[in-house]
Scaffold this active site. Structure first.
Site, PDB file in Angstrom:
ATOM      1  N   HIS A   1       0.859  -1.195   0.000  1.00 56.15           N
ATOM      2  CA  HIS A   1       0.000   0.000   0.000  1.00 56.15           C
ATOM      3  C   HIS A   1       0.890   1.238   0.000  1.00 56.15           C
ATOM      4  O   HIS A   1       1.941   1.247   0.612  1.00 56.15           O
ATOM      5  CB  HIS A   1      -0.894   0.017   1.253  1.00 56.15           C
ATOM      6  CG  HIS A   1      -2.054   0.948   1.122  1.00 56.15           C
ATOM      7  ND1 HIS A   1      -1.943   2.296   1.359  1.00 56.15           N
ATOM      8  CD2 HIS A   1      -3.325   0.729   0.735  1.00 56.15           C
ATOM      9  CE1 HIS A   1      -3.111   2.862   1.145  1.00 56.15           C
ATOM     10  NE2 HIS A   1      -3.974   1.944   0.764  1.00 56.15           N
TER      11      HIS A   1
ATOM     12  N   ASP B   1      -8.009  -5.081  -0.241  1.00 53.10           N
ATOM     13  CA  ASP B   1      -8.488  -5.926  -1.341  1.00 53.10           C
ATOM     14  C   ASP B   1      -8.153  -7.396  -1.181  1.00 53.10           C
ATOM     15  O   ASP B   1      -8.612  -8.222  -1.975  1.00 53.10           O
ATOM     16  CB  ASP B   1      -7.886  -5.412  -2.663  1.00 53.10           C
ATOM     17  CG  ASP B   1      -8.421  -4.040  -3.008  1.00 53.10           C
ATOM     18  OD1 ASP B   1      -7.622  -3.118  -3.204  1.00 53.10           O
ATOM     19  OD2 ASP B   1      -9.656  -3.886  -3.019  1.00 53.10           O
TER      20      ASP B   1
HETATM   21  C1  SDX Z   1      -6.131   0.259  -2.996  1.00 56.28           C
HETATM   22  O1  SDX Z   1      -4.266   4.696  -1.981  1.00 56.28           O
HETATM   23  C2  SDX Z   1      -5.259   4.104  -1.401  1.00 56.28           C
HETATM   24  O2  SDX Z   1      -5.663   4.491  -0.322  1.00 56.28           O
HETATM   25  C3  SDX Z   1      -5.860   2.942  -2.183  1.00 56.28           C
HETATM   26  C4  SDX Z   1      -6.893   2.106  -1.447  1.00 56.28           C
HETATM   27  C5  SDX Z   1      -8.162   2.882  -1.178  1.00 56.28           C
HETATM   28  O3  SDX Z   1      -8.870   2.524  -0.236  1.00 56.28           O
HETATM   29  O4  SDX Z   1      -8.480   3.796  -1.992  1.00 56.28           O
HETATM   30  O5  SDX Z   1      -6.351   1.645  -0.214  1.00 56.28           O
HETATM   31  C6  SDX Z   1      -7.291   0.887  -2.275  1.00 56.28           C
HETATM   32  O6  SDX Z   1      -5.870   0.637  -4.119  1.00 56.28           O
HETATM   33  C7  SDX Z   1      -5.294  -0.766  -2.262  1.00 56.28           C
HETATM   34  C8  SDX Z   1      -4.083  -1.262  -3.133  1.00 56.28           C
HETATM   35  C9  SDX Z   1      -4.610  -2.376  -4.071  1.00 56.28           C
HETATM   36  N1  SDX Z   1      -3.513  -2.740  -5.042  1.00 56.28           N
HETATM   37  C10 SDX Z   1      -2.906  -3.949  -4.958  1.00 56.28           C
HETATM   38  O7  SDX Z   1      -3.109  -4.786  -4.068  1.00 56.28           O
HETATM   39  C11 SDX Z   1      -1.929  -4.213  -6.105  1.00 56.28           C
HETATM   40  C12 SDX Z   1      -0.634  -4.820  -5.558  1.00 56.28           C
HETATM   41  N2  SDX Z   1       0.084  -3.754  -4.813  1.00 56.28           N
HETATM   42  C13 SDX Z   1       1.064  -2.980  -5.488  1.00 56.28           C
HETATM   43  O8  SDX Z   1       0.938  -2.859  -6.860  1.00 56.28           O
HETATM   44  C14 SDX Z   1       1.582  -1.772  -4.716  1.00 56.28           C
HETATM   45  O9  SDX Z   1       1.849  -2.214  -3.443  1.00 56.28           O
HETATM   46  C15 SDX Z   1       0.717  -0.521  -4.651  1.00 56.28           C
HETATM   47  C16 SDX Z   1       0.331  -0.059  -6.013  1.00 56.28           C
HETATM   48  C17 SDX Z   1      -0.498  -0.751  -3.825  1.00 56.28           C
HETATM   49  C18 SDX Z   1       1.564   0.558  -3.968  1.00 56.28           C
HETATM   50  O10 SDX Z   1       2.592   0.878  -4.824  1.00 56.28           O
HETATM   51  P1  SDX Z   1       3.737   1.939  -4.427  1.00 56.28           P
HETATM   52  O11 SDX Z   1       3.405   2.632  -3.159  1.00 56.28           O
HETATM   53  O12 SDX Z   1       4.000   2.770  -5.634  1.00 56.28           O
HETATM   54  O13 SDX Z   1       4.945   1.034  -4.068  1.00 56.28           O
HETATM   55  P2  SDX Z   1       6.003   0.500  -5.136  1.00 56.28           P
HETATM   56  O14 SDX Z   1       5.288  -0.032  -6.341  1.00 56.28           O
HETATM   57  O15 SDX Z   1       7.029   1.569  -5.321  1.00 56.28           O
HETATM   58  O16 SDX Z   1       6.631  -0.747  -4.352  1.00 56.28           O
HETATM   59  C19 SDX Z   1       7.705  -0.583  -3.417  1.00 56.28           C
HETATM   60  C20 SDX Z   1       8.486  -1.909  -3.484  1.00 56.28           C
HETATM   61  C21 SDX Z   1       8.932  -2.267  -4.911  1.00 56.28           C
HETATM   62  O17 SDX Z   1      10.044  -3.112  -4.788  1.00 56.28           O
HETATM   63  P3  SDX Z   1      11.569  -2.401  -4.938  1.00 56.28           P
HETATM   64  O18 SDX Z   1      11.563  -1.623  -6.238  1.00 56.28           O
HETATM   65  O19 SDX Z   1      11.689  -1.507  -3.705  1.00 56.28           O
HETATM   66  O20 SDX Z   1      12.512  -3.577  -4.927  1.00 56.28           O
HETATM   67  O21 SDX Z   1       7.638  -2.994  -3.069  1.00 56.28           O
HETATM   68  C22 SDX Z   1       7.441  -3.873  -4.161  1.00 56.28           C
HETATM   69  C23 SDX Z   1       7.803  -3.128  -5.408  1.00 56.28           C
HETATM   70  O22 SDX Z   1       8.239  -4.024  -6.445  1.00 56.28           O
HETATM   71  N3  SDX Z   1       6.014  -4.255  -4.141  1.00 56.28           N
HETATM   72  C24 SDX Z   1       5.549  -5.471  -4.375  1.00 56.28           C
HETATM   73  C25 SDX Z   1       4.163  -5.371  -4.201  1.00 56.28           C
HETATM   74  N4  SDX Z   1       3.831  -4.107  -3.883  1.00 56.28           N
HETATM   75  C26 SDX Z   1       4.982  -3.424  -3.850  1.00 56.28           C
HETATM   76  N5  SDX Z   1       6.160  -6.626  -4.719  1.00 56.28           N
HETATM   77  C27 SDX Z   1       5.360  -7.717  -4.891  1.00 56.28           C
HETATM   78  N6  SDX Z   1       4.012  -7.712  -4.729  1.00 56.28           N
HETATM   79  C28 SDX Z   1       3.390  -6.549  -4.397  1.00 56.28           C
HETATM   80  N7  SDX Z   1       2.071  -6.520  -4.252  1.00 56.28           N
END
Ligand code: SDX
Length: 428
Positions: A307, A364
């Site tokens: 998140h 989710d």
């Molecule tokens: C919602 O914003 C809100 O409030 C949203 C929400 C709401 O109520 O409105 O809470 C609802 O959208 C919840 C999120 C639902 N999405 C998912 O579950 C999709 C999977 N999650 C990711 O795609 C990700 O965690 C996000 C999009 C939710 C957050 O992305 P960020 O903050 O941009 O973080 P990032 O992509 O920069 O990740 C940081 C690190 C990275 O690794 P490094 O580059 O540091 O090595 O964490 C890793 C990412 O690769 N990472 C994951 C991951 N999420 C982040 N690796 C594997 N699986 C994951 N799910």
């Protein structure tokens, strides 16, 4: 806390006011930055460090896993409130008295019809159309049938537009599902409560009576409350920026629905179930998928994990996880993907890749398991998220308009070509 922050550049110092929120969040207010410095701007892709507005609606603390609507904890509201009470709280700022709640629902019931011509728009979609695309289009189409809800400036005009949307949106949600199921469109029964009538509109079969199951009603009420608002997330920011051009409430909400659709945002609840089903089909080998999630070469992500703000447990995920167990037990539903989800969660919480990046289950991760137990098809999960988020979007749009916020128009750092002369095609 200092009252100003100083930026020093090329030997010059510039002071900017420091703003402190009621929960002691601190921000540097840079609205005069470009003017004071002769052109300096900030750069922050994804707005990870940038506040777009001041807001009094929702407070969340990602480090401590706190979520409150207008100061009330999500745990208390999910346990004790009705969804319509929470909608009133988010939009108008206080929990309603019984009279205020009764008037809200009375006004909603008066507006719960949808122009019959809208059915022709719905008929134009193939059954294969994704419900989020249908819902976004129908919400935008409402404008044509409710022109008075577009240019709304007075409190009364805003109230009337808000009531129309709270009344008609659940009908559009139900119609979207019934269209997919090839069922005749239905208005349910306005003698029921708001959430119970949504269930009846969605699930009443032709020529059969429909009795609302109290377990299903309570679970949906809780899920809708848990999704009702979440400060400046992607779709809410979309609603605010579209609304800032005075495009009107319905157009702003239609844009918010499209933003929510993305699998990185609200579309994740559908993606989680598809992921869990895929793991189940693949023999339930969660370790293989944990490896894929950590492999930078592999596009696979553990959907429902991570998140932007929560670097601790998403408090909504905790409540939904417990509710999933309760609902499945009460309904006598066995769902093998629940065990796979719990296995993945356990492994992730013990794995340094996830622990180091503070990746925990989000709202989710478990919600789809409950939606499925309630008989809601996977493609409708994000529509249910939108139904829950509607009062939050409305509250944020109303706050933005009442605060008379300027049109949203970010700057950029240009990295393209410098000036060059046109070249005739014969010379390219
Ligand atoms: C919602 O914003 C809100 O409030 C949203 C929400 C709401 O109520 O409105 O809470 C609802 O959208 C919840 C999120 C639902 N999405 C998912 O579950 C999709 C999977 N999650 C990711 O795609 C990700 O965690 C996000 C999009 C939710 C957050 O992305 P960020 O903050 O941009 O973080 P990032 O992509 O920069 O990740 C940081 C690190 C990275 O690794 P490094 O580059 O540091 O090595 O964490 C890793 C990412 O690769 N990472 C994951 C991951 N999420 C982040 N690796 C594997 N699986 C994951 N799910």
């Amino acid at each position: 806390m200092s009252k100003t922050a100083t930026i020093e550049l090329d030997g010059k110092k510039y002071d900017f006011p420091v703003v402190v929120g009621t929960e002691n969040e601190v921000a540097i207010e840079i609205k005069s930055l470009r003017g004071d410095t002769g052109g300096l701007i900030t750069l922050d892709p994804g707005y990870k460090n940038t506040g777009s507005c001041k807001s009094a609606i929702t407070f969340l603390n990602g480090e401590e896993g706190i979520l409150r609507y207008r100061g009330y904890s999500i745990e208390e509201l999910a346990e004790k409130a009705s969804f319509l009470e929470v909608a009133y709280l988010l939009i108008f700022g206080e929990l309603p008295t019984q009279d205020q709640l009764d008037k809200l629902y009375k006004d909603i019931k008066k507006e719960s019809h949808v122009d019959e011509e809208m059915k022709k728009i719905l008929d134009g979609f193939p059954k294969s159309a994704h419900p989020m695309g249908v819902l976004s289009s129908l919400t935008s189409a409402l404008i044509a049938f409710n022109p008075s809800a577009v240019n709304v400036d007075s409190d009364e005009e805003m109230y009337n537009a808000i009531i129309k949307l709270l009344a008609k949106f659940p009908v559009l949600v139900a119609w979207t599902l019934r269209k997919k199921n090839g069922q005749p469109l239905d208005y349910g029964d306005s003698s029921l409560g708001y959430v119970d009538n949504i269930l009846k509109m969605m699930f009443k079969k032709p020529h059969e009576n429909y009795e609302v199951d109290p377990v299903v009603s309570s679970a949906l009420n809780k899920l809708l409350i848990l999704h009702a608002d979440h400060e400046q997330n992607c779709s809410t920011s979309t609603v605010r920026i579209v609304g800032s051009s005075h495009a009107g409430l319905f157009a702003s909400i239609s844009a918010g629905i499209s933003a929510l659709w993305g699998p990185l945002h609200g579309g994740a609840n559908q993606a989680v179930i598809e992921m869990l089903e895929g793991i189940k089909q693949d023999g339930g080998d969660t370790k293989k998928y944990m490896g894929k999630a950590k492999d930078k070469e592999d596009p696979f992500r553990l959907m429902g994990f991570g998140h932007r703000v929560y670097k601790n447990f998403d408090p909504r995920a905790k409540i939904i996880k417990k509710s999933a167990d309760d609902v499945l037990n009460q309904l006598g539903v066995e769902d093998p993907v629940l065990d796979i989800a719990k296995g993945l969660e356990k492994e992730a919480l013990e794995d340094s890749y996830f622990v180091d990046r503070k990746l925990y289950p989000n709202v989710d991760f478990y919600s789809g398991i409950i939606y499925r137990a309630l008989g809601i098809p996977t493609e409708m999960f994000t529509v249910m998220f939108a139904l829950g988020r509607l009062p939050g979007w409305i509250a944020q749009w109303r706050e933005m308009r009442l605060e008379k916020e300027p049109i949203g128009r970010p700057r950029q750092v240009y990295t393209g070509e410098n000036l060059r002369d046109f070249k005739d095609i014969s010379k390219r």
